[in-house]
Design a protein around this motif. Structure first.
Motif, PDB file in Angstrom:
ATOM      1  N   GLN A 169       4.979  -3.476  10.851  1.00 17.39           N
ATOM      2  CA  GLN A 169       3.907  -3.175   9.909  1.00 17.39           C
ATOM      3  C   GLN A 169       3.999  -4.098   8.694  1.00 17.39           C
ATOM      4  O   GLN A 169       5.062  -4.261   8.101  1.00 17.39           O
ATOM      5  N   GLU A 203      -5.559  -5.095  12.306  1.00 14.62           N
ATOM      6  CA  GLU A 203      -5.298  -3.680  12.557  1.00 14.62           C
ATOM      7  C   GLU A 203      -3.906  -3.462  13.148  1.00 14.62           C
ATOM      8  O   GLU A 203      -3.226  -2.479  12.830  1.00 14.62           O
ATOM      9  N   CYS A 230       0.850  -1.188   0.000  1.00 15.10           N
ATOM     10  CA  CYS A 230       0.000   0.000   0.000  1.00 15.10           C
ATOM     11  C   CYS A 230       0.887   1.241   0.000  1.00 15.10           C
ATOM     12  O   CYS A 230       1.579   1.500   0.987  1.00 15.10           O
ATOM     13  N   GLN A 256     -12.506  -2.301   5.790  1.00 15.90           N
ATOM     14  CA  GLN A 256     -11.069  -2.180   5.544  1.00 15.90           C
ATOM     15  C   GLN A 256     -10.668  -2.832   4.230  1.00 15.90           C
ATOM     16  O   GLN A 256      -9.832  -2.317   3.488  1.00 15.90           O
ATOM     17  N   ALA A 264      -1.933  -8.006   7.372  1.00 13.80           N
ATOM     18  CA  ALA A 264      -3.161  -7.289   7.734  1.00 13.80           C
ATOM     19  C   ALA A 264      -4.295  -7.704   6.806  1.00 13.80           C
ATOM     20  O   ALA A 264      -5.423  -7.976   7.244  1.00 13.80           O
ATOM     21  N   TYR A 265      -3.998  -7.788   5.524  1.00 14.52           N
ATOM     22  CA  TYR A 265      -5.002  -8.181   4.529  1.00 14.52           C
ATOM     23  C   TYR A 265      -5.465  -9.619   4.795  1.00 14.52           C
ATOM     24  O   TYR A 265      -6.666  -9.916   4.753  1.00 14.52           O
ATOM     25  N   TYR A 290      -8.631  -1.340   1.156  1.00 13.07           N
ATOM     26  CA  TYR A 290      -7.435  -1.952   0.562  1.00 13.07           C
ATOM     27  C   TYR A 290      -7.582  -2.056  -0.956  1.00 13.07           C
ATOM     28  O   TYR A 290      -6.671  -1.720  -1.715  1.00 13.07           O
ATOM     29  N   GLU A 339      -1.573  -3.636  10.284  1.00 12.10           N
ATOM     30  CA  GLU A 339      -1.686  -2.473   9.391  1.00 12.10           C
ATOM     31  C   GLU A 339      -0.946  -1.266   9.962  1.00 12.10           C
ATOM     32  O   GLU A 339      -0.271  -0.535   9.236  1.00 12.10           O
ATOM     33  N   PHE A 386       1.288  -5.046   5.508  1.00 13.49           N
ATOM     34  CA  PHE A 386      -0.028  -4.955   4.884  1.00 13.49           C
ATOM     35  C   PHE A 386      -0.525  -6.310   4.395  1.00 13.49           C
ATOM     36  O   PHE A 386      -1.729  -6.565   4.378  1.00 13.49           O
ATOM     37  N   HIS A 427      -6.383   6.554   9.221  1.00 20.83           N
ATOM     38  CA  HIS A 427      -5.218   5.830   9.736  1.00 20.83           C
ATOM     39  C   HIS A 427      -4.872   6.282  11.157  1.00 20.83           C
ATOM     40  O   HIS A 427      -4.620   5.456  12.036  1.00 20.83           O
TER      41      HIS A 427
END
Length: 270
Positions: free
Chosen positions: A101, A91, A49, A124, A106-107, A128, A94, A103, A56
């Motif tokens: 971190q 979260e 991302c 969310q 998170a996804y 995305y 993310e 993504f 955010h």
């Protein structure tokens, strides 16, 4: 079924090595880590991302508060069977709260929570697919699912946003503008900010810089921090207000202190 169980096992091993293990032990297991971690990457989608998702700052603060009450190892252990904990873990990844971190992870956890009917996770996933993968069809599907499960205002807003910025038919774009205007009049901060942008740009509306400035000012006064950056630019460029470099820098600093990366970048050049 066997492949599914293997994927779950590998994912749990990965979370255990990267989250739970460091919480309880001072030494590492480098060989096991380097064996399982690369394999586990194959079992999860890769998501990059390039920008922060909307809200955010707000959601990062919220997840920090949650993780002060619930230890991260407990979240990881419960996430395999509890959709609420899956969303919390998503979260955390993310925002990089108590974990690095990531993504993609998170996804992955949002997909699990979203498929279990968690409206916030579905929202969310809509974000995305809108801002990260730019898959509009999937984005619309997830926003509609979130609306069906009760996450109405923000998902409705983004459906209107998609209509304004991506629809081929002008009638659909105008319908999107009218929906955003209606939500702005009702005081919905996201819609107020976007409607101000449309007024400033003169997009499907008569350009009205003064009205745009007043909307930016109103949304900031309501405590919506993402509006600070846009308000600062009004003072920089004289949009609906007399240019005022001091006000520009003061508000830009507030925006940066609130965590807006755009403001932080801008400050480097001032």
């Amino acid at each position: 079924m066997t492949r599914l169980r293997l994927s779950i096992f590998i994912t749990l091993c990965r979370e255990w090595l990267t989250v739970i293990y460091p919480h309880y032990f001072s030494f590492k297991l480098p060989i096991l880590f380097f064996l399982i971690y690369p394999i586990s990457c194959l079992s999860q989608p890769t998501i990059a991302c390039p920008q922060e998702l909307p809200n955010h700052i707000k959601t990062k603060s919220l997840i920090k508060n949650i993780l002060t009450l619930i230890p991260m190892p407990e979240v990881v252990i419960k996430a395999e069977g509890d959709a609420t904990y899956q969303f919390i873990l998503a979260e955390a990844y993310e925002h990089g709260v108590e974990v690095k971190q990531d993504f993609s992870r998170a996804y992955y956890w949002n997909i699990k929570a979203g498929n279990s009917g968690i409206a916030a996770a579905q929202h969310q996933l809509g974000l995305y697919n809108l801002f990260c993968t730019e898959d509009l069809n999937k984005s619309i599907e997830w926003f509609l699912a979130a609306i069906d499960n009760g996450d109405n205002p923000e998902s409705i807003f983004y459906l209107a946003y998609i209509a304004v910025h991506f629809a081929d038919e002008e009638s659909i774009r105008i319908e999107g503008v009218n929906k955003i205007k209606s939500m702005a009049v009702q005081g919905f901060p996201l819609a107020m900010l976007e409607f101000a942008n449309l007024l400033k740009q003169g997009q499907y509306l008569s350009q009205d810089n003064k009205a745009a400035f007043l909307l930016y000012q109103d949304v900031v006064n309501r405590g919506y921090k993402p509006g600070l950056f846009e308000l600062s630019l009004c003072y920089l460029d004289g949009i609906g207000v007399v240019k005022n470099r001091k006000m520009y820098l003061d508000i830009l600093m507030k925006s940066a202190n609130a965590g807006d990366k755009r403001a932080k970048r801008q400050l480097k050049y001032n």
